[in-house]
Write a protein that holds these residues in place. Structure first.
Motif, PDB file in Angstrom:
ATOM      1  N   LEU A  42       0.859  -1.193  -0.250  1.00 25.24           N
ATOM      2  CA  LEU A  42       0.100  -0.049  -0.155  1.00 25.24           C
ATOM      3  C   LEU A  42       0.830   1.298   0.031  1.00 25.24           C
ATOM      4  CD1 LEU A  42      -2.854  -1.066   2.456  1.00 25.24           C
ATOM      5  CD2 LEU A  42      -2.997  -0.757  -0.067  1.00 25.24           C
ATOM      6  N   ASN A  43       1.924   1.259   0.837  1.00 26.05           N
ATOM      7  CA  ASN A  43       2.709   2.526   0.882  1.00 26.05           C
ATOM      8  C   ASN A  43       3.492   2.748  -0.366  1.00 26.05           C
ATOM      9  OD1 ASN A  43       1.999   3.082   3.556  1.00 26.05           O
ATOM     10  ND2 ASN A  43       3.758   2.191   4.412  1.00 26.05           N
ATOM     11  N   ILE A  44       3.980   1.464  -0.883  1.00 27.15           N
ATOM     12  CA  ILE A  44       4.799   1.629  -2.059  1.00 27.15           C
ATOM     13  C   ILE A  44       4.393   1.888  -3.118  1.00 27.15           C
ATOM     14  CG2 ILE A  44       6.130   0.195  -3.619  1.00 27.15           C
ATOM     15  CD1 ILE A  44       7.054  -1.488  -1.051  1.00 27.15           C
ATOM     16  N   LEU A  45       3.018   1.457  -3.382  1.00 25.27           N
ATOM     17  CA  LEU A  45       2.151   1.711  -4.568  1.00 25.27           C
ATOM     18  C   LEU A  45       1.566   3.399  -4.534  1.00 25.27           C
ATOM     19  CD1 LEU A  45       0.044  -1.487  -4.785  1.00 25.27           C
ATOM     20  CD2 LEU A  45       1.728  -0.674  -6.504  1.00 25.27           C
ATOM     21  N   THR A  46       1.499   3.825  -3.314  1.00 24.81           N
ATOM     22  CA  THR A  46       0.924   5.183  -3.346  1.00 24.81           C
ATOM     23  C   THR A  46       1.867   6.203  -3.384  1.00 24.81           C
ATOM     24  OG1 THR A  46      -0.918   4.388  -1.561  1.00 24.81           O
ATOM     25  CG2 THR A  46      -0.166   6.842  -1.539  1.00 24.81           C
ATOM     26  N   LEU A  47       3.187   5.940  -2.675  1.00 26.57           N
ATOM     27  CA  LEU A  47       4.313   7.019  -2.854  1.00 26.57           C
ATOM     28  C   LEU A  47       4.890   6.698  -4.317  1.00 26.57           C
ATOM     29  CD1 LEU A  47       5.843   6.424   0.588  1.00 26.57           C
ATOM     30  CD2 LEU A  47       5.143   8.628  -0.255  1.00 26.57           C
ATOM     31  N   TRP A 110       7.358  13.650  -2.847  1.00 25.16           N
ATOM     32  CA  TRP A 110       7.449  12.533  -2.085  1.00 25.16           C
ATOM     33  C   TRP A 110       7.214  12.685  -0.531  1.00 25.16           C
ATOM     34  CZ3 TRP A 110       8.364   7.556  -4.399  1.00 25.16           C
ATOM     35  CH2 TRP A 110       8.873   6.566  -3.527  1.00 25.16           C
ATOM     36  N   LYS A 111       7.727  13.920   0.067  1.00 22.78           N
ATOM     37  CA  LYS A 111       7.721  14.047   1.227  1.00 22.78           C
ATOM     38  C   LYS A 111       6.435  14.709   1.717  1.00 22.78           C
ATOM     39  CE  LYS A 111      10.646  15.577   5.140  1.00 22.78           C
ATOM     40  NZ  LYS A 111      12.260  16.029   5.298  1.00 22.78           N
ATOM     41  N   ARG A 112       5.946  15.329   0.665  1.00 22.26           N
ATOM     42  CA  ARG A 112       4.510  15.953   1.120  1.00 22.26           C
ATOM     43  C   ARG A 112       3.436  15.165   0.910  1.00 22.26           C
ATOM     44  NH1 ARG A 112       3.844  20.728  -3.557  1.00 22.26           N
ATOM     45  NH2 ARG A 112       1.551  20.610  -2.683  1.00 22.26           N
ATOM     46  N   VAL A 113       3.460  14.083   0.083  1.00 19.14           N
ATOM     47  CA  VAL A 113       2.646  13.007   0.173  1.00 19.14           C
ATOM     48  C   VAL A 113       2.671  12.075   1.514  1.00 19.14           C
ATOM     49  CG1 VAL A 113       1.883  10.724  -1.078  1.00 19.14           C
ATOM     50  CG2 VAL A 113       2.224  12.910  -2.270  1.00 19.14           C
ATOM     51  N   ALA A 114       4.060  11.815   1.799  1.00 19.07           N
ATOM     52  CA  ALA A 114       4.172  11.130   3.021  1.00 19.07           C
ATOM     53  C   ALA A 114       3.571  11.808   4.339  1.00 19.07           C
ATOM     54  CB  ALA A 114       5.596  10.821   3.194  1.00 19.07           C
ATOM     55  N   ALA A 115       3.748  13.281   4.123  1.00 19.45           N
ATOM     56  CA  ALA A 115       2.988  14.065   5.410  1.00 19.45           C
ATOM     57  C   ALA A 115       1.669  14.053   5.344  1.00 19.45           C
ATOM     58  CB  ALA A 115       3.634  15.271   5.253  1.00 19.45           C
ATOM     59  N   GLY A 116       0.931  13.894   4.032  1.00 23.35           N
ATOM     60  CA  GLY A 116      -0.507  13.923   3.983  1.00 23.35           C
ATOM     61  C   GLY A 116      -0.933  12.301   4.439  1.00 23.35           C
ATOM     62  N   ILE A 117      -0.353  11.257   4.148  1.00 25.21           N
ATOM     63  CA  ILE A 117      -0.502  10.131   4.484  1.00 25.21           C
ATOM     64  C   ILE A 117      -0.532  10.030   6.039  1.00 25.21           C
ATOM     65  CG2 ILE A 117       0.001   7.783   4.481  1.00 25.21           C
ATOM     66  CD1 ILE A 117       1.104   8.145   1.638  1.00 25.21           C
ATOM     67  N   PHE A 118       0.502  10.651   6.525  1.00 27.92           N
ATOM     68  CA  PHE A 118       0.723  10.240   7.990  1.00 27.92           C
ATOM     69  C   PHE A 118      -0.398  11.084   8.873  1.00 27.92           C
ATOM     70  CE2 PHE A 118       2.715  11.733  11.894  1.00 27.92           C
ATOM     71  CZ  PHE A 118       3.091  10.487  12.511  1.00 27.92           C
ATOM     72  N   HIS A 119      -0.677  12.213   8.359  1.00 24.40           N
ATOM     73  CA  HIS A 119      -1.503  13.392   9.090  1.00 24.40           C
ATOM     74  C   HIS A 119      -3.015  12.993   9.017  1.00 24.40           C
ATOM     75  CE1 HIS A 119       1.813  16.379   9.118  1.00 24.40           C
ATOM     76  NE2 HIS A 119       1.779  15.994  10.123  1.00 24.40           N
TER      77      HIS A 119
END
Length: 250
Positions: A42-47, A110-119
Motif C-alpha cells: 500500500l505505501n509503495i504503490l501510493t508513494l 514524495w515528502k508532501r505525500v508522506a506527510a499527507g498520509i501520516f496526518h
C-alpha cells in the motif's frame, strides 16, 4: 472495425486480455509483485504513484523495485520516517535510483505525500488512511481531493487518483465501498482506444483536463447498465492501444 456493439467489443477486449491476446504485456506495477509482500504494497504503490506523471511507467516501477531491494534505503517507503528525515538524504536516495527524475521537485512531492498520509491516517500509513475513510471511495476522495489536496500533488488529480485506487484494489485486493465512483483513468492510451471505439472524437487527444473528464463521463454513460464498471476496462484498453489495436475477436 467490427460491427459489434460497443459493449460487445468491450466484453471481447476483456476476454482477450484474460486470455493473454493483447500482446502478453505486463502492467508496469506488476514488477513489484514478486519482491514486495502484500502487506507492504500500500505505501509503495501510493508513494510510487505520486510520481507517475508524464513519464515512462515501466521505467518508474523498475526503479522503485530496485530501491526496495536496497534494505538500507527502504525506509523511504515509510511515511513517518520520510516525514522526519532530512530532505537531502531523501533526495540522494530517490535520485540515485532514478525514482526521482527532477532532483528538487520529485523528492519534495514524495515528502508532501508522506506527510499527507501520516496526518490523515490512524496508523501513520496508507492502511490507516484507508481505514480512517472506511474504505469508501467517496470519503477518500474528500480527504485527498479536498481536505488535504495540497498534500497530495498529482494523486489528487482525477486521472491519477482513479488509477491509484484501482491499483490498490488490484494489488492488495481491497473491497471498496462506492466502487462505482471509480472512473476510467484517461491517459494517452485510453484516449486513443476510446477514439478507436468511437466513444469520443479525435480532438480529445489534446489531453486537457476537460478532455479527459469528457472521456471519463462518456465511458460512464456508455457502460451504464452493462454490468461493467468503467475502471475494469482500463487495463484491456491500455494494452490494446500499446499492442497497436489488434483485431477484436471472440
Amino acid at each position: 472495425m467490427s460491427q459489434l456493439t460497443l459493449v460487445e467489443q468491450v466484453k471481447c477486449l476483456i476476454d482477450m486480455h484474460a486470455k493473454g491476446k493483447l500482446g502478453g504485456e505486463k502492467m508496469p506495477e506488476d514488477v513489484i509483485v514478486p519482491i514486495v509482500p502484500k502487506e507492504e504494497r500500500l505505501n509503495i504503490l501510493t508513494l510510487g504513484m505520486a510520481l507517475n506523471y508524464q513519464r515512462n511507467s515501466y521505467t518508474l516501477w523498475e526503479a522503485i523495485s530496485k530501491l526496495y531491494k536496497d534494505h538500507s534505503a527502504r525506509w523511504v517507503f515509510y511515511p513517518e520516517q520520510v516525514l522526519n528525515c532530512e530532505m537531502d538524504e531523501l533526495q540522494s536516495i530517490l535520485v540515485h535510483y532514478r525514482v526521482a527524475l527532477q532532483p528538487n521537485r520529485h523528492p519534495e512531492i514524495w515528502k508532501r505525500v508522506a506527510a499527507g498520509i501520516f496526518h490523515s491516517s490512524s496508523k501513520g500509513d496508507v492502511e490507516g488512511l484507508l481505514e480512517s475513510t472506511n474504505y469508501d471511495i467517496l470519503e477518500l476522495k474528500s480527504v485527498v481531493q479536498k481536505q488535504r489536496k495540497s498534500e497530495f500533488p498529482y494523486l489528487s488529480g482525477p486521472k491519477i487518483f482513479n488509477y491509484w485506487v484501482y491499483v490498490l484494489e488490484s494489488y492488495h485486493e481491497i473491497a471498496w465501498k462506492s466502487r462505482e465512483l471509480i472512473t476510467i483513468a484517461p491517459d494517452t492510451h485510453i484516449l486513443k482506444a476510446s477514439i478507436k471505439l468511437g466513444v469520443c472524437e479525435e480532438a480529445v487527444l489534446k489531453g486537457s483536463g476537460v478532455d479527459r473528464e469528457s472521456v471519463s463521463q462518456s465511458w460512464k454513460v456508455a457502460l451504464e447498465k452493462s454490468g461493467i464498471a468503467p475502471i475494469d476496462i482500463h487495463t484491456p484498453l491500455w494494452l490494446w492501444s500499446r499492442a497497436d489495436f489488434p483485431s477484436i475477436t471472440y
